[in-house]
Design a protein around this motif. Structure first.
Motif, short mmCIF file in Angstrom:
data_model
loop_
_atom_site.label_atom_id
_atom_site.label_comp_id
_atom_site.label_asym_id
_atom_site.label_seq_id
_atom_site.Cartn_x
_atom_site.Cartn_y
_atom_site.Cartn_z
N VAL A 278 7.22 -0.66 12.94
CA VAL A 278 6.00 -0.78 12.15
C VAL A 278 6.39 -0.57 10.69
CG1 VAL A 278 3.72 0.19 11.67
CG2 VAL A 278 4.58 0.10 14.04
N SER A 279 6.22 -1.59 9.88
CA SER A 279 6.64 -1.52 8.48
C SER A 279 5.43 -1.73 7.57
CB SER A 279 7.71 -2.59 8.19
OG SER A 279 8.12 -2.53 6.85
N ILE A 280 4.96 -0.64 6.98
CA ILE A 280 3.76 -0.66 6.14
C ILE A 280 4.18 -0.81 4.68
CG2 ILE A 280 1.72 0.64 5.42
CD1 ILE A 280 1.88 2.12 8.13
N GLN A 281 3.58 -1.78 3.99
CA GLN A 281 3.98 -2.05 2.61
C GLN A 281 2.89 -1.68 1.61
OE1 GLN A 281 4.22 -6.14 1.31
NE2 GLN A 281 5.95 -5.72 -0.03
N SER A 282 3.32 -1.07 0.50
CA SER A 282 2.44 -0.81 -0.63
C SER A 282 3.27 -0.95 -1.91
CB SER A 282 1.83 0.60 -0.52
OG SER A 282 0.92 0.81 -1.57
N HIS A 283 2.66 -0.67 -3.06
CA HIS A 283 3.34 -0.81 -4.34
C HIS A 283 3.13 0.42 -5.20
CE1 HIS A 283 3.20 -5.04 -3.10
NE2 HIS A 283 4.24 -5.21 -3.89
N ALA A 284 4.11 0.70 -6.04
CA ALA A 284 4.08 1.90 -6.90
C ALA A 284 3.23 1.65 -8.15
CB ALA A 284 5.51 2.29 -7.29
N CYS A 285 1.94 1.53 -7.92
CA CYS A 285 0.99 1.31 -9.01
C CYS A 285 -0.36 1.86 -8.58
CB CYS A 285 0.89 -0.18 -9.33
SG CYS A 285 -0.35 -0.59 -10.57
N CYS A 286 -1.03 2.55 -9.47
CA CYS A 286 -2.34 3.12 -9.13
C CYS A 286 -3.49 2.34 -9.75
CB CYS A 286 -2.40 4.58 -9.58
SG CYS A 286 -1.30 5.66 -8.64
N ASP A 287 -3.20 1.26 -10.44
CA ASP A 287 -4.23 0.43 -11.06
C ASP A 287 -4.48 -0.79 -10.18
OD1 ASP A 287 -5.86 -1.19 -12.62
OD2 ASP A 287 -4.79 -0.78 -14.49
N SER A 288 -5.59 -0.78 -9.43
CA SER A 288 -5.87 -1.86 -8.48
C SER A 288 -6.20 -3.18 -9.17
CB SER A 288 -7.03 -1.46 -7.56
OG SER A 288 -8.19 -1.17 -8.30
N LYS A 289 -6.48 -3.14 -10.47
CA LYS A 289 -6.71 -4.38 -11.21
C LYS A 289 -5.40 -5.13 -11.45
CE LYS A 289 -10.83 -2.71 -13.64
NZ LYS A 289 -11.41 -2.38 -14.98
N ILE A 290 -4.29 -4.42 -11.40
CA ILE A 290 -2.99 -5.04 -11.60
C ILE A 290 -2.33 -5.35 -10.26
CG2 ILE A 290 -0.66 -4.67 -12.55
CD1 ILE A 290 -1.95 -3.02 -14.76
N ILE A 291 -2.33 -4.38 -9.34
CA ILE A 291 -1.76 -4.58 -8.01
C ILE A 291 -2.79 -4.09 -6.98
CG2 ILE A 291 0.08 -3.97 -6.41
CD1 ILE A 291 1.95 -3.67 -8.77
N SER A 292 -3.21 -5.00 -6.11
CA SER A 292 -4.31 -4.67 -5.19
C SER A 292 -3.89 -3.72 -4.08
CB SER A 292 -4.89 -5.96 -4.58
OG SER A 292 -3.87 -6.73 -3.97
N ASP A 293 -2.63 -3.78 -3.65
CA ASP A 293 -2.16 -2.89 -2.58
C ASP A 293 -1.23 -1.83 -3.17
OD1 ASP A 293 -0.26 -4.84 -3.10
OD2 ASP A 293 0.49 -4.90 -1.05
N GLY A 294 -1.81 -0.94 -3.94
CA GLY A 294 -1.03 0.08 -4.63
C GLY A 294 -1.16 1.45 -4.02
N LEU A 295 -1.24 2.47 -4.88
CA LEU A 295 -1.20 3.86 -4.42
C LEU A 295 -2.36 4.69 -4.98
CD1 LEU A 295 2.62 4.77 -4.63
CD2 LEU A 295 1.27 4.35 -2.57
N SER A 296 -3.55 4.09 -5.03
CA SER A 296 -4.72 4.89 -5.37
C SER A 296 -4.95 5.91 -4.27
CB SER A 296 -5.96 4.00 -5.52
OG SER A 296 -6.32 3.45 -4.26
N ASN A 297 -5.79 6.90 -4.51
CA ASN A 297 -6.07 7.91 -3.48
C ASN A 297 -6.59 7.26 -2.20
OD1 ASN A 297 -5.25 10.07 -5.02
ND2 ASN A 297 -7.30 10.53 -5.80
N GLU A 298 -7.48 6.27 -2.35
CA GLU A 298 -8.04 5.60 -1.17
C GLU A 298 -6.95 4.85 -0.40
OE1 GLU A 298 -11.12 6.29 -4.19
OE2 GLU A 298 -9.18 5.28 -4.26
N GLN A 299 -6.04 4.22 -1.13
CA GLN A 299 -4.98 3.48 -0.47
C GLN A 299 -3.97 4.41 0.19
OE1 GLN A 299 -4.21 1.37 -4.09
NE2 GLN A 299 -5.03 -0.56 -3.32
N CYS A 300 -3.72 5.54 -0.42
CA CYS A 300 -2.84 6.54 0.21
C CYS A 300 -3.45 7.05 1.51
CB CYS A 300 -2.60 7.71 -0.74
SG CYS A 300 -1.46 7.32 -2.09
N GLU A 301 -4.76 7.22 1.53
CA GLU A 301 -5.44 7.66 2.75
C GLU A 301 -5.31 6.62 3.86
OE1 GLU A 301 -9.40 8.55 1.47
OE2 GLU A 301 -8.80 10.39 0.42
N VAL A 302 -5.34 5.34 3.49
CA VAL A 302 -5.14 4.27 4.47
C VAL A 302 -3.71 4.34 5.03
CG1 VAL A 302 -4.95 1.77 4.78
CG2 VAL A 302 -6.87 2.71 3.50
N ILE A 303 -2.73 4.51 4.16
CA ILE A 303 -1.33 4.63 4.60
C ILE A 303 -1.18 5.80 5.56
CG2 ILE A 303 1.04 5.12 3.85
CD1 ILE A 303 0.32 3.66 1.19
#
Length: 324
Positions: A278-303
């Motif tokens: 299982v390989s889950i991908q995200s990006h080292a960016c917290c600005d969802s306007k620049i990268i949609s699958d980043g590391l905002s708090n909500e996205q970290c909770e999904v991970i």
């Protein structure tokens, strides 16, 4: 009209010119698959007797230069990205961070107007410390993550329309740059799954078959990289890719945090049942306007939720360098 007015004239010219290049040398069509098609491709793969594994892949980790316009992608001490990574680590997750050695763009690697030739800088103190303490693995992610040759299509795909010798030189330069942080590097992933598929020559593959720097590569997503035009390599198992007497190990990426939780959990269960990765991908960016699958708090909770589910299905969390 407003969006056009807000765009840099250099980028408008770049994309307009690309239309003319594309008429003479069209770009191969990327395959499109539905969720059910993707599910069926995974179901049709073989079942391994190996216990399932879980990899958390964070792309685009970078140092931070002195240009005030540069995007923080993990280079700022105690910055948003570092804090998000710490949130994941506190949940006992191992992170494989695919790191850009010399990110030569301010905010977007898709805009030629954002390009600048920046100097090398060390990774942040926290990143180096976590790596030395075996909480995080640093792998190489291209060199500059932006392409400056004449073709304006998908400039983040760094290794398109380049010769293999030039690609090899850039990879080696990037490798040397990361080594300045006094950490070991075992793996490589090209930016935006750029393996040379846009002109059909796959020059990156020719380059890496002649490199002896890495234990593994990550060269495929469900519809990109080696799977750009057709389903060529496994979505869930490591693959040995051979050329003459040489071979390399490919680790696939298969879970996007942008997918629905229900569908992702369905995929994860099947992958675990088949003894896959299982390989889950995200990006080292917290600005969802620049990268949609980043590391905002909500996205970290999904991970975290997806990771906990994978482990509940028997997956063991590992670094990419440990994947079997």
């Amino acid at each position: 009209m407003l969006s056009l007015l807000n765009r840099n004239p250099i980028d408008i010219f770049d994309k307009t010119l690309e239309r003319f290049y594309a008429l003479r040398n069209p770009i191969p069509k990327r395959r499109k698959i539905s969720f059910n098609d993707y599910l069926q491709e995974i179901k049709s793969d073989y079942t391994s007797d190996i216990n399932p594994q879980l990899i958390i892949s964070i792309d685009d980790l970078s140092s931070l230069g002195r240009n005030k316009e540069e995007l923080d992608m993990g280079g700022r001490e105690n910055g948003d990205v570092v804090n998000s990574l710490e949130m994941l680590l506190k949940n006992n997750l191992k992170i494989t961070a695919y790191t850009i050695p010399k990110p030569c763009f301010k905010k977007s690697s898709e805009k030629i107007s954002d390009y600048f030739n920046r100097a090398d800088h060390k990774l942040s103190r926290e990143i180096i410390d976590w790596t030395l303490r075996d909480k995080l693995e640093i792998a190489q992610h291209g060199y500059r993550h932006i392409r400056t040759n004449k073709r304006g299509f998908a400039r983040s795909m760094e290794f398109e329309w380049k010769e293999s010798n030039n690609i090899k030189e850039e990879i080696i330069e990037g490798y040397k740059s990361i080594l300045k942080n006094e950490i070991d590097i075992y793996g490589f992933k090209p930016p935006a799954w750029s393996v040379g598929q846009l002109n059909g020559k796959y020059e990156l593959m020719n380059a890496i078959f002649n490199l002896h720097l890495f234990k593994y590569f990550s060269l495929s997503s469900p519809t990109n990289g080696l799977n750009y035009e057709k389903h060529s390599v496994s979505h869930i198992h490591t693959s040995k890719i051979k050329k003459e007497h040489k071979s390399i190990k490919n680790i696939p990426q298969n879970i996007s945090i942008l997918g629905s939780l229900k569908q992702n959990k369905e995929l994860i269960k099947i992958i675990c049942d088949k003894g896959g990765i299982v390989s889950i991908q995200s990006h080292a960016c917290c600005d969802s306007k620049i990268i949609s699958d980043g590391l905002s708090n909500e996205q970290c909770e999904v991970i975290i939720e997806l990771s906990e589910y994978a482990m509940s299905q028997g997956a063991k969390i590992v670094f990419a360098k440990e994947a079997i």
